[in-house]
Scaffold this motif. Structure first.
Motif, PDB file in Angstrom:
ATOM      1  N   PRO A  52       0.693  -1.155  -0.005  1.00 53.45           N
ATOM      2  CA  PRO A  52      -0.058  -0.015   0.089  1.00 53.45           C
ATOM      3  C   PRO A  52       0.841   1.165  -0.038  1.00 53.45           C
ATOM      4  O   PRO A  52       0.509   2.210  -0.730  1.00 53.45           O
ATOM      5  N   THR A  53       1.789   1.258   0.545  1.00 52.27           N
ATOM      6  CA  THR A  53       2.722   2.546   0.767  1.00 52.27           C
ATOM      7  C   THR A  53       3.437   2.808  -0.758  1.00 52.27           C
ATOM      8  O   THR A  53       3.473   3.855  -1.081  1.00 52.27           O
TER       9      THR A  53
ATOM     10  N   THR B  52       0.727   4.255  -2.992  1.00 53.49           N
ATOM     11  CA  THR B  52       0.378   5.609  -2.520  1.00 53.49           C
ATOM     12  C   THR B  52       1.526   6.211  -3.065  1.00 53.49           C
ATOM     13  O   THR B  52       1.405   7.616  -3.653  1.00 53.49           O
ATOM     14  N   ALA B  53       2.811   5.767  -3.284  1.00 52.24           N
ATOM     15  CA  ALA B  53       3.862   6.766  -4.094  1.00 52.24           C
ATOM     16  C   ALA B  53       3.696   6.644  -5.477  1.00 52.24           C
ATOM     17  O   ALA B  53       4.521   7.381  -5.940  1.00 52.24           O
TER      18      ALA B  53
ATOM     19  N   GLN C  71      -3.409   1.981  -8.600  1.00 54.76           N
ATOM     20  CA  GLN C  71      -4.273   2.231  -7.546  1.00 54.76           C
ATOM     21  C   GLN C  71      -5.155   0.828  -7.657  1.00 54.76           C
ATOM     22  O   GLN C  71      -5.776   0.475  -6.585  1.00 54.76           O
TER      23      GLN C  71
ATOM     24  N   MET D 180      -5.163  -1.672  -5.047  1.00 53.99           N
ATOM     25  CA  MET D 180      -5.736  -1.213  -3.820  1.00 53.99           C
ATOM     26  C   MET D 180      -7.458  -1.346  -3.885  1.00 53.99           C
ATOM     27  O   MET D 180      -7.981  -2.123  -3.054  1.00 53.99           O
TER      28      MET D 180
ATOM     29  N   TYR E 119      -5.603  -4.123   2.167  1.00 53.19           N
ATOM     30  CA  TYR E 119      -5.911  -3.914   3.453  1.00 53.19           C
ATOM     31  C   TYR E 119      -7.306  -4.739   3.923  1.00 53.19           C
ATOM     32  O   TYR E 119      -7.724  -4.258   4.861  1.00 53.19           O
TER      33      TYR E 119
ATOM     34  N   TYR F 267      -5.047  -1.338  10.046  1.00 59.02           N
ATOM     35  CA  TYR F 267      -4.189  -1.763   8.854  1.00 59.02           C
ATOM     36  C   TYR F 267      -3.030  -2.714   9.625  1.00 59.02           C
ATOM     37  O   TYR F 267      -2.549  -3.743   9.205  1.00 59.02           O
TER      38      TYR F 267
END
Length: 496
Positions: free
Chosen positions: A42-43, A46-47, A52, A55, A68, A78
């Motif tokens: 997930p990190t 996000t970067a 996407q 997710m 998640y 989380y």
């Protein structure tokens, strides 16, 4: 979170013996994968390094694989979500692979050490753990061969009861059982030999040169112990045989003593009865003088008979106690033999026995006790008259600086089993020509003592149909024969 992935392997290694290295590594890797997917991915998304859609739609478009919300679980945070699924996956993979894969010997041994470290019995030596792994059937077969099936089963039962442990896992023996088996075998074949034998059934265990040298040394020690044991065994057998012989001798002496008492009682009773009977007859005043004199002669003869018997018993007692004295005189042995045989001629005539006398020397002077030597000769001739069928022969000669005298007879002979006892006191041969043994059983025993007091020897032998009793006495030096003894007292020699 990453460090937490080591927790299942650590806890399992401490408390669970069946955990394997493959299971632990696979569990840790699986845990790391889930941790990376649920927290790190997930990190990265996000970067902007990953789409996407990963997710929103999940891995491969599967909604149950959203980082998640694995398997649709949305209520958890989380971190909690990642910790739960990573550790759960870690544990499941660890347990599953550990159960369905085989531990190596090192893994199994280490599991035993760490898991059961506080469960070892105080009587077990837990300081030595075999590196190798043994098959349980092979180990049982080894114990059966050296202990026997029953003792091996008892030993295994004692192991399980004493330690509270199973014999092994599947077909693999418990490491402590291997160690226990080695100690059992050490008490039988030695520690080094036991180490070699157990090593032969243990996989992955190399035998060092030092252990080979140890077994060679133990083998040498076992050989030495075996030789010592054989020596002690022979000594024990010899002592046992000597005790048996002594016991047999004591038993025979006791039996002979009983027979002697019976014989002496009979020999004493007979003359006493005669003396009493004839004494009562002599009380008759009208008895003719001729009969009176004949009865008196019989009483005297029976009295002399009793006296001889008592003298024999006393003689033997003095010889046995060492209080007997010899009256040594310079004697002509030829005349001595003639005088001794003369008194037996009438006995041989009455029994129709042919007597032959052979003196194979002209003259022989020796220092002997004449009365005692005559007693020996008379005993031998009297003994021969009891057994002889038709002939008795006496030979007297010089052989190897010894005076020898032999008395031969053609009787039944002395049985082989009686030769060892023929000169024992109280002994009476069972094959006399008369139905009941004649005599007290002391004559030959006294004869042996007399000859031994003269530093001589006496024995019996069998040649063909003839039996020979023989004695020999060493001939003294000429200068000693020429000595003059002034009184009888000077000639008495105390042989104590």
């Amino acid at each position: 979170m990453a460090i937490a992935q080591f927790t299942p392997a650590i806890i399992g290694g401490i408390y669970w013996k069946k955990g394997s290295r493959h299971g632990a590594l696979s569990g840790i890797i699986a845990g790391f994968v889930i941790w990376f997917f649920t927290l790190v991915v997930p990190t990265i998304v996000t970067a902007g390094f990953l789409p996407q859609s990963l997710m929103d739609d999940g891995l491969f478009g599967w909604s149950i694989l959203r980082p998640y919300q694995l398997f649709g679980m949305q209520e958890m945070g989380y971190v909690s979500h990642s910790l739960f699924f990573s550790l759960s996956t870690n544990v499941i993979v660890y347990v599953f692979l550990s159960l369905y894969t085989t531990q190596t010997s090192k893994e199994h041994n280490q599991a035993v050490v760490f898991v059961d470290i506080f469960k070892y019995s105080t009587i077990m030596d837990s300081s030595i753990i075999w590196k190798g792994q043994a098959y349980l059937p092979d180990l049982k077969s080894l114990l059966d061969n050296f202990l026997g099936v029953e003792k091996a089963e008892l030993a295994l039962q004692e192991f399980t009861q004493g330690t509270g442990r199973e014999l092994g896992v599947k077909n693999y023996a418990d490491p402590e059982l291997v160690n226990y088996s080695e100690r059992l075998l050490s008490g039988i074949i030695g520690s080094a030999s036991a180490r070699i034998l157990v090593g032969s059934v243990v996989k992955e265990e190399e035998i060092s040169m030092e252990e080979v040298l140890n077994i060679l040394r133990e083998t040498q020690e076992l050989k030495s112990l075996n030789l010592e044991l054989k020596k002690k065994s022979k000594a024990l057998k010899k002592a046992t045989q000597e005790l048996r012989n002594m016991n047999e001798t004591l038993r025979l002496n006791d039996m002979l003593k009983d027979e002697f008492i019976s014989t002496v009682t009979h020999e004493m009773k007979t003359p006493i009865t005669s003396i009493r009977a004839f004494s009562e007859i002599l009380m008759d005043e009208d008895l003719p003088d001729e009969d009176r004199q004949r009865f008196l002669d019989i009483i005297i003869q029976e009295t002399e008979r009793m006296t001889r018997l008592i003298d024999q018993v006393l003689d033997l007692e003095r010889f046995d106690s060492g209080r007997q004295k010899l009256n040594l005189e310079k004697s002509d042995t030829k005349i001595l033999v003639l005088q001794a045989t003369e008194s037996m001629l009438q006995v041989f005539k009455e029994k129709s026995i042919q007597f032959e006398l052979n003196l194979q020397f002209e003259e022989l002077y020796m220092h002997v006790d004449e009365d005692r030597i005559k007693q020996v000769i008379l005993n031998l001739l009297s003994n021969a008259s009891k057994f002889a069928k038709s002939k008795v022969m006496l030979n007297s000669f010089i052989d190897e600086s010894k005076w020898k005298l032999q008395v031969w007879d053609d009787g039944k002979g002395v049985p082989e089993e009686e030769i060892a006892y023929i000169f024992d006191k109280f002994f009476q041969a069972k094959n006399q020509t008369s139905k009941k043994p004649v005599g007290s059983g002391l004559g030959l025993a006294i004869s042996k003592k007399i000859i031994e007091y003269h530093d001589g020897e006496i024995g019996v032998s069998r040649q063909g149909d003839l039996t020979c009793f023989e004695f020999s006495i060493p001939i003294q030096a000429n200068e000693k024969l020429n000595q003059t003894y002034t009184t009888a007292d000077e000639q008495n020699i105390d042989r104590r």
